[in-house]
Design an enzyme around this catalytic site. Sequence first.
Site, mmCIF file in Angstrom:
data_model
loop_
_atom_site.group_PDB
_atom_site.id
_atom_site.type_symbol
_atom_site.label_atom_id
_atom_site.label_comp_id
_atom_site.label_asym_id
_atom_site.label_seq_id
_atom_site.Cartn_x
_atom_site.Cartn_y
_atom_site.Cartn_z
ATOM 1 N N ASP A 48 0.843 -1.202 0.000
ATOM 2 C CA ASP A 48 0.000 0.000 0.000
ATOM 3 C C ASP A 48 0.877 1.251 0.000
ATOM 4 O OD1 ASP A 48 0.886 -0.072 2.607
ATOM 5 O OD2 ASP A 48 -1.087 0.209 3.519
ATOM 6 N N SER A 49 2.204 1.050 0.038
ATOM 7 C CA SER A 49 3.129 2.166 -0.186
ATOM 8 C C SER A 49 2.902 2.778 -1.566
ATOM 9 C CB SER A 49 4.584 1.705 -0.054
ATOM 10 O OG SER A 49 4.832 0.563 -0.846
ATOM 11 N N LYS A 117 -0.590 -9.687 3.080
ATOM 12 C CA LYS A 117 0.145 -9.192 4.250
ATOM 13 C C LYS A 117 -0.716 -8.177 4.979
ATOM 14 C CE LYS A 117 3.417 -5.796 3.973
ATOM 15 N NZ LYS A 117 2.816 -4.810 4.882
ATOM 16 N N GLU A 119 -0.722 -5.552 8.752
ATOM 17 C CA GLU A 119 0.092 -4.966 9.819
ATOM 18 C C GLU A 119 -0.513 -5.249 11.191
ATOM 19 O OE1 GLU A 119 0.653 -0.762 9.085
ATOM 20 O OE2 GLU A 119 1.313 -1.111 7.016
ATOM 21 N N GLU A 186 10.010 -4.560 10.016
ATOM 22 C CA GLU A 186 10.437 -3.306 9.381
ATOM 23 C C GLU A 186 11.071 -2.396 10.424
ATOM 24 O OE1 GLU A 186 7.484 -1.253 7.044
ATOM 25 O OE2 GLU A 186 8.754 0.528 6.836
#
Length: 284
Positions: A48-49, A117, A119, A186
């Site tokens: 989603d970056s 993925k 978070e 990260e």
Amino acid sequence: MAERKKVTLPKLFKKAADGQPITWLTCYDYPTAYLQEQAGIDMILVGDSLGMTMLGYETTLPVTMEDMIRHSQAVRRGAPNVFLVGDMPYMSYQPSVETAIRCAGRFMAEAACDAIKLEGGAEMADRVRGIVNSGIPTIGHLGLTPQSLSALGGFRVQGKGAHQAKKIIDDAKALEHAGAFMILLEMVPDRLCKIIKERAENCLIMSLGSGPDAHGQLLIYHDMFGLYPRFKPRMAKVFGNAGEVILNGLQGYVNEVSDKSFPQPENWFGMPDEEYDELLTLLD
Ligand code: KIV
């Protein structure tokens, strides 16, 4: 390059068991996906970056499921054999387990992803369990989690203090117990990454700026080629300055159109004289 065989989940585990680091990059479009496949990248994350790198938002929060599906489809067309991971955007899994399963399913059904993925740690374990129980391979993401940027106080290393580090270790275990086959760390300290990897039983640990002691590495494509104008994170090595090459090319185009040295005859299409003469007779 000859078409390679599909990268599968068992192949990723085999690679890790053989002590070979897994290669992982972000990607959001067809031509870049094609090049990454040719280069032999194991995994692609349609992150989603893309909200920041492709759409110019200041954070990842405005990204929608529609954005993610559209870009994931384009990447899959360019890289049919890569292990493709769709990144669950903000509020596509936080509201409930059911929302999470439905959105995860869209990545698989509509974009032919191999995994998703999301978070978050222990608080997201029920989402991970629900998605995994629906037959969808799931990756957890700990440390700097950009969807919680405001709560984390900005882009900064996570888990430097012992208590915060212990929480990340506990979160990793909770995700693994919920069925995550991989966890991305990260921007956590290298020693924390090493401890989490050593304690992982049936889960691959990946590093983004978290040091060498992981099963593999992830980088953001735009950072490694000088393509993101706002900032360059310290963890991103620049492997080639594509941004500079493209800017030089663009300036060349502006100059050549302006001084009329472009186009040249090889850049346009002609017409036979007899056709042209006949055309003139047809005009008033
Ligand atoms: O969206 C993304 O590219 C990510 C990376 C920062 C890990 O989630």
